[in-house]
Write an enzyme that holds these catalytic residues in place. Structure first.
Site, PDB file in Angstrom:
ATOM      1  N   CYS A   1      42.676  22.639  31.822  1.00 22.26           N
ATOM      2  CA  CYS A   1      41.197  22.397  32.423  1.00 22.26           C
ATOM      3  C   CYS A   1      40.984  23.055  30.733  1.00 22.26           C
ATOM      4  CB  CYS A   1      41.350  23.275  33.305  1.00 22.26           C
ATOM      5  SG  CYS A   1      40.897  24.820  33.378  1.00 22.26           S
TER       6      CYS A   1
ATOM      7  N   CYS B   1      41.463  27.021  31.197  1.00 23.24           N
ATOM      8  CA  CYS B   1      41.946  27.435  30.704  1.00 23.24           C
ATOM      9  C   CYS B   1      42.922  26.785  30.064  1.00 23.24           C
ATOM     10  CB  CYS B   1      43.601  26.778  31.751  1.00 23.24           C
ATOM     11  SG  CYS B   1      42.998  27.533  33.124  1.00 23.24           S
TER      12      CYS B   1
ATOM     13  N   ASP C   1      50.770  68.094  75.740  1.00 23.91           N
ATOM     14  CA  ASP C   1      51.373  67.815  77.044  1.00 23.91           C
ATOM     15  C   ASP C   1      50.919  66.822  77.992  1.00 23.91           C
ATOM     16  OD1 ASP C   1      54.372  68.113  75.872  1.00 23.91           O
ATOM     17  OD2 ASP C   1      54.985  68.892  77.641  1.00 23.91           O
TER      18      ASP C   1
HETATM   19 ZN   LIG Z   1      42.773  25.671  34.875  1.00 21.83          ZN
END
Ligand SMILES: [Zn+2]
Length: 512
Positions: free
Chosen positions: A47, A50, A324
Site C-alpha cells: 500500500c 507501506c 492469625d
Molecule cells: Zn500497507
C-alpha cells in the site's frame, strides 16, 4: 522540539516525486532508481503508506496524503495502483483502520468505558506475520538494488506502529480533547489496539525447520512471539529464508481484525488497619473445594469501598506482616497498601478519603486510619527490613501452677534481648517446610490477673512465633516462657499491639 515541528510541516504545494525523494533517508543513485522502487513496491501489492515506510521516510504529514501522491505518480507512468489488502501491513495502514469511522469506533468504546484521563498513549500489537512479510519485501528490494537496500539502511525503515499513530494520533487526540503521547512513560492511560490476522502464526511455521525453540509445541502465541521471530530472522541466511517463504509475500485474502482495550496505570492507597475479631482472617479463606471458611476477610472489608470509588477491575492487598485469624490487631494498627488495577477513576479528594474511612469503620470488627494516596515505590517500604522490624504483643496466658506478680517480676524483669530458637510450629507444618530459626525477644513483662492467669507484654523481632514461645510447642521452641517461669504455660488469647513502621504518614484521624 523545533526538529519535530519541521518534519510535521505540510508542504502547501502539491507533493512532487522530487520532494518525496528528498525526504527519503536512503541514498539513491538517481531519480529513476527511486521511481523504479516505488513501482516495484506497488507491483508487489504494497500500500502507499507501506511504500513510504520502505523508502525510509519519517515525515509524519506525508503519510496522510500518500494515497493521492501515489495515484498521481502511477498515473504519470500509466500504471495502476494496487487495490488489494496490503501484503506488508495486512490492512493496518489502509482505509479501514485509518479512516474517521474507525477512530469514531475507538472513541465510542472509550466513552462507554467511562475513564478519567488527561493524555493517552496508543499501544499497538501487530500480527507477528508482518515481520516475516517485511523481511521478505526487504530481501526482494535488496535483490534489485543492493546499494539502496543494504543491511545498514534497514533500521531507517519506518515502523508500522509509528505510521498508524502519525496518521491517526492527532485526530484521535483532537476528538477526545486529550493529548496523544508518543511514549508510554508520558501517559498513564493506554488505548490498546490488538491487531490479529487469520494466518499470523501459520506463516511462521516454516521457521520450525531451522529452529528448535519453535518445535516445542505450546500454544502458537507463546511460541511465535515478536522477539523469537526477530531472533530467527537475524540468524537465518537470506537464501534459506527465500526457500521457506515467498519473496515478495503473497497477497493476503483477509485483512486484520482488531480488538480495542483500555488500560490505566495502577493507583495506590495506603493506611493502617485494626482488627477486633478472633474469627476474621486477613485474606479470604477459601478451601481447595472452593468453599469459603469465613464470610469476609480483612482485605475485602478494607478494599471493597476503595475499589468501588476508583472503579477498578481488581486490587492487590499487601500489609506489613499479618496476624492469625484468632489474633486481634490493636494499637495504631498495621500498615497496608492497596494497588488498584485498571482504575476508571483516578482522583480522590481528602473529604472522599474521609468518607471512605467512615464507611469502612461502620463495619463491625474492623477499623482503618491514615488512609492516603501512595506511590508504587511505597510498596517496597512494607517489605524493606521486614526481618528487623519490631512487633509488640499482649498475650492472655494461663499457668498450670499458681504464680504471683512477684514471681513474674523476678523471673522476667531482667530479660532483655533474649534469643529463642524455633522449629517451624506443628500447626503450620502442613503448609511450610520444617526449618529452624533464631529470633529475638527484646522485652518481656507480665501483669497478674489472678493466681493462674496473667497478661504477657512482649516486644519481639518480626516473625517470632509468639504462641510457641509461650507453650514451647512440645519443646520445639527453646527457651520458652514455660521454661523461664518453671511452670507449664499456655496462651489463651493474643493481640498485636504495635507494628514498628513509620509509614504511612500518621494523619491523626480519630480512632473508631
Ligand atoms: Zn500497507
Amino acid at each position: 522540539m523545533s526538529d519535530k515541528m519541521d518534519i510535521n510541516v505540510i508542504p502547501d504545494k502539491k507533493l512532487t516525486t522530487k520532494y518525496v525523494s528528498s525526504l527519503s533517508k536512503i541514498y539513491w543513485k538517481d531519480e529513476e532508481s527511486f521511481k523504479k522502487t516505488i513501482a516495484a513496491l506497488n507491483s508487489y501489492g504494497v500500500c502507499p503508506r507501506c511504500c513510504l515506510r520502505f523508502l525510509a521516510i519519517d515525515n509524519q504529514s506525508i503519510y496522510r496524503s500518500s494515497f493521492q501522491w501515489m495515484a498521481d505518480f502511477l498515473k504519470e507512468r500509466e500504471e495502476t495502483m494496487c487495490s488489494n489488502i496490503c501484503c506488508a501491513c495486512l490492512g493496518v495502514l489502509q482505509e479501514k483502520y485509518c479512516r474517521e469511522e474507525f477512530r469514531k469506533e475507538i472513541i465510542k468504546t472509550l466513552m462507554e468505558a467511562k475513564y478519567e484521563y488527561d493524555s493517552f498513549f496508543v499501544a499497538i500489537t501487530l500480527p507477528v506475520s508482518t515481520m516475516m512479510r517485511e523481511h521478505s519485501i526487504w530481501l526482494k528490494l535488496a535483490e534489485q538494488d543492493k546499494t539502496a537496500f543494504n543491511d545498514y539502511r534497514r533500521r531507517d525503515l519506518a515502523s508500522l506502529k509509528d505510521c498508524w499513530k502519525w496518521v491517526n494520533g492527532d485526530d484521535l487526540g483532537e476528538s477526545l480533547g486529550r493529548k496523544s503521547e508518543y511514549s508510554t512513560e508520558s501517559a498513564c492511560f493506554e488505548i490498546s489496539l490488538n491487531f490479529s490476522h487469520k494466518t499470523q502464526f501459520r506463516e511462521c511455521y516454516p521457521l520450525d525447520d531451522y529452529f528448535e525453540e519453535f518445535r516445542k509445541r505450546k500454544s502458537d502465541d507463546i511460541v511465535y512471539t515478536r522477539s523469537s521471530v526477530q531472533r530467527a530472522l537475524v540468524k537465518l541466511s537470506d537464501d534459506r529464508f527465500r526457500k521457506l517463504y515467498s519473496s515478495p509475500p503473497t497477497i493476503p485474502k483477509d485483512e486484520c481484525t482488531v480488538e480495542i482495550q483500555f488500560k490505566q496505570d495502577s493507583i495506590f492507597v495506603a493506611g493502617r488497619y485494626n482488627k477486633y475479631s478472633r474469627k476474621l482472617s486477613q485474606t479470604p479463606w477459601v478451601l481447595d473445594s472452593g468453599e469459603r471458611r469465613t464470610n469476609s476477610s480483612v482485605q475485602e472489608m478494607l478494599c471493597d469501598s476503595i475499589k468501588s470509588h476508583f472503579k477498578a477491575d481488581s486490587f492487590v492487598f499487601t500489609s506489613s506482616g499479618r496476624e492469625d485469624v484468632d489474633v486481634k490487631m490493636l494499637g495504631e494498627g498495621r500498615p497496608f497498601i492497596v494497588e488498584l488495577i485498571n482504575p476508571h477513576v483516578t482522583t480522590i479528594s481528602k473529604s472522599e478519603l474521609k468518607d471512605i474511612t467512615k464507611k469502612i469503620n461502620t463495619q463491625k470488627d474492623i477499623g482503618v486510619r491514615d488512609l492516603q494516596l501512595a506511590l508504587r515505590s511505597d510498596t517496597m517500604k512494607l517489605k524493606e527490613g521486614e526481618e528487623q522490624k519490631k512487633k509488640s504483643y499482649s498475650a492472655f496466658c494461663w499457668s498450670k501452677e499458681p504464680i504471683t506478680q512477684e514471681e513474674l517480676d523476678s523471673k522476667l524483669s531482667n530479660i532483655k534481648d533474649l534469643k529463642v530458637n524455633q522449629r517451624t510450629p506443628i500447626r503450620v507444618l502442613h503448609r511450610r517446610t520444617n526449618s529452624y530459626r533464631t529470633k529475638m525477644i527484646y522485652s518481656l513483662e507480665a501483669k497478674s490477673i489472678n493466681e493462674k492467669h496473667f497478661i504477657l507484654y512482649l516486644t519481639t523481632q518480626a516473625g517470632t512465633y509468639i504462641k510457641e514461645f509461650v507453650h514451647s510447642d512440645f519443646g520445639r521452641t527453646t527457651p520458652s516462657l514455660g521454661s523461664i517461669l518453671g511452670v507449664e504455660c499456655d496462651i489463651l488469647e493474643l493481640n498485636v499491639t504495635a507494628v514498628d513502621l513509620d509509614w504511612p504518614e500518621r494523619l491523626g484521624d480519630e480512632e473508631k
